[in-house]
Design a protein around this motif. Sequence first.
Motif, short mmCIF file in Angstrom:
data_model
loop_
_atom_site.label_atom_id
_atom_site.label_comp_id
_atom_site.label_asym_id
_atom_site.label_seq_id
_atom_site.Cartn_x
_atom_site.Cartn_y
_atom_site.Cartn_z
N ALA A 123 -6.54 3.38 13.80
CA ALA A 123 -7.38 3.75 14.71
C ALA A 123 -7.81 2.59 15.31
CB ALA A 123 -8.43 4.38 13.88
N LYS A 124 -7.46 1.27 15.20
CA LYS A 124 -8.03 0.23 15.65
C LYS A 124 -9.46 0.11 15.39
CE LYS A 124 -4.52 0.07 19.22
NZ LYS A 124 -3.83 1.12 18.92
N SER A 125 -9.88 0.16 14.06
CA SER A 125 -11.49 0.17 13.67
C SER A 125 -11.40 -0.76 12.46
CB SER A 125 -11.87 1.70 13.56
OG SER A 125 -13.11 1.77 13.25
N ALA A 174 -7.80 3.05 9.11
CA ALA A 174 -8.69 2.20 9.94
C ALA A 174 -7.75 1.24 10.84
CB ALA A 174 -9.82 1.32 9.14
N THR A 212 -11.96 7.52 18.47
CA THR A 212 -11.72 6.73 17.29
C THR A 212 -11.47 7.70 16.09
OG1 THR A 212 -12.75 4.85 17.76
CG2 THR A 212 -12.27 4.96 15.68
N SER A 271 -16.61 7.41 22.61
CA SER A 271 -15.79 6.35 22.08
C SER A 271 -15.57 6.63 20.50
CB SER A 271 -16.49 4.94 22.52
OG SER A 271 -15.81 3.98 21.82
N ALA A 272 -16.78 6.92 19.96
CA ALA A 272 -16.51 7.29 18.54
C ALA A 272 -15.70 8.44 18.20
CB ALA A 272 -17.98 7.27 17.86
N GLN A 275 -8.23 9.73 16.58
CA GLN A 275 -7.09 8.79 16.49
C GLN A 275 -7.02 8.73 14.81
OE1 GLN A 275 -7.40 5.35 18.50
NE2 GLN A 275 -5.22 4.79 18.34
N ALA A 276 -7.94 8.66 14.12
CA ALA A 276 -7.72 8.65 12.69
C ALA A 276 -7.50 9.81 12.01
CB ALA A 276 -9.11 8.08 12.15
N TYR A 303 -16.81 0.75 9.62
CA TYR A 303 -17.20 1.36 10.90
C TYR A 303 -16.71 2.79 10.99
CZ TYR A 303 -17.76 2.84 15.90
OH TYR A 303 -18.13 3.41 16.91
N LEU A 304 -15.44 2.81 10.66
CA LEU A 304 -14.59 4.05 10.61
C LEU A 304 -15.31 5.24 9.62
CD1 LEU A 304 -12.40 5.91 11.70
CD2 LEU A 304 -10.88 4.99 9.79
#
Length: 284
Positions: free
Chosen positions: A203-205, A200, A178, A174-175, A181-182, A209-210
Amino acid sequence: MTLYSCSEKKNTIMNELLLSRYYHELALFECGDEECVKSKAIVLSKKNYHLFHYVVSGKGILILNKKEYHLSKGDIFFIPRQTDAIYFPDKEDPWHYRWVGFDGEKVDAYLSALDIGLTSPIINDERKKYLKYFNEIVSNYGERGFLDIQSQGLMYQLFGEMLLGKEDLSAISSARATVEQAKMFINNNYQFEITIKDIARNAKSAPNYLSTIFHREEGMSTKKYLTKVRMENAKELLLTGHFKIKEVAERVGYDNQLHFSAQFKAYFGKSPLAYVKEVSIQDK
């Protein structure tokens, strides 16, 4: 030397494309289905490939590496290549199992990641996700009489399901998704004035956290990765000889040429002009 007619050669090529055993990364060698009678015991001699047996119903016992395992519905037992084994059904509730024989260049890596081996040969299908792959592989073989690349694809899916079934790997996956995607957003938009918040959001974050997972996965901050992408692309544009420094700066997301030159020097250790001159001298 063997000579083939055009049609024979075409059929030979087609067979090699269809049959799973011709592939090196992952290949299937046998499969089957058996509802065992209570008196049937299997004494398995060494094979040149691995085996998975899925217990569809009933119970049985596996003796492997001088250790005894009591198995029941939903258990998968693994027999490594070049290993002797004995397995037999329970007298009161004899098992029904399906099996598949497999090997390949990637297989040991999959098994290692799953902690499956001679001393840990049992997998439990708690979530009831694995049986369908055994069912389809055996069904395909029954229909066609050989193990084909479609069955091979099912084996890949089985390993994929097993790997994703490990909670730690699922979290990492999952990480990783992300972060990828970034990175994709950065790679596609470095020419523009983008911020960490922009990255972010796409990347839907959350930005914090990103930043945490990006540094963990890539060994650098999101901002440093953006700078890296800009500088590597700037270098390629400069070396074409078609663009002025100001034009290169604008094409990689910098409105200010002086800021761009300072970033370039910090990254490569030389100003854009000095870098181009040095490469030109080396190429002569």
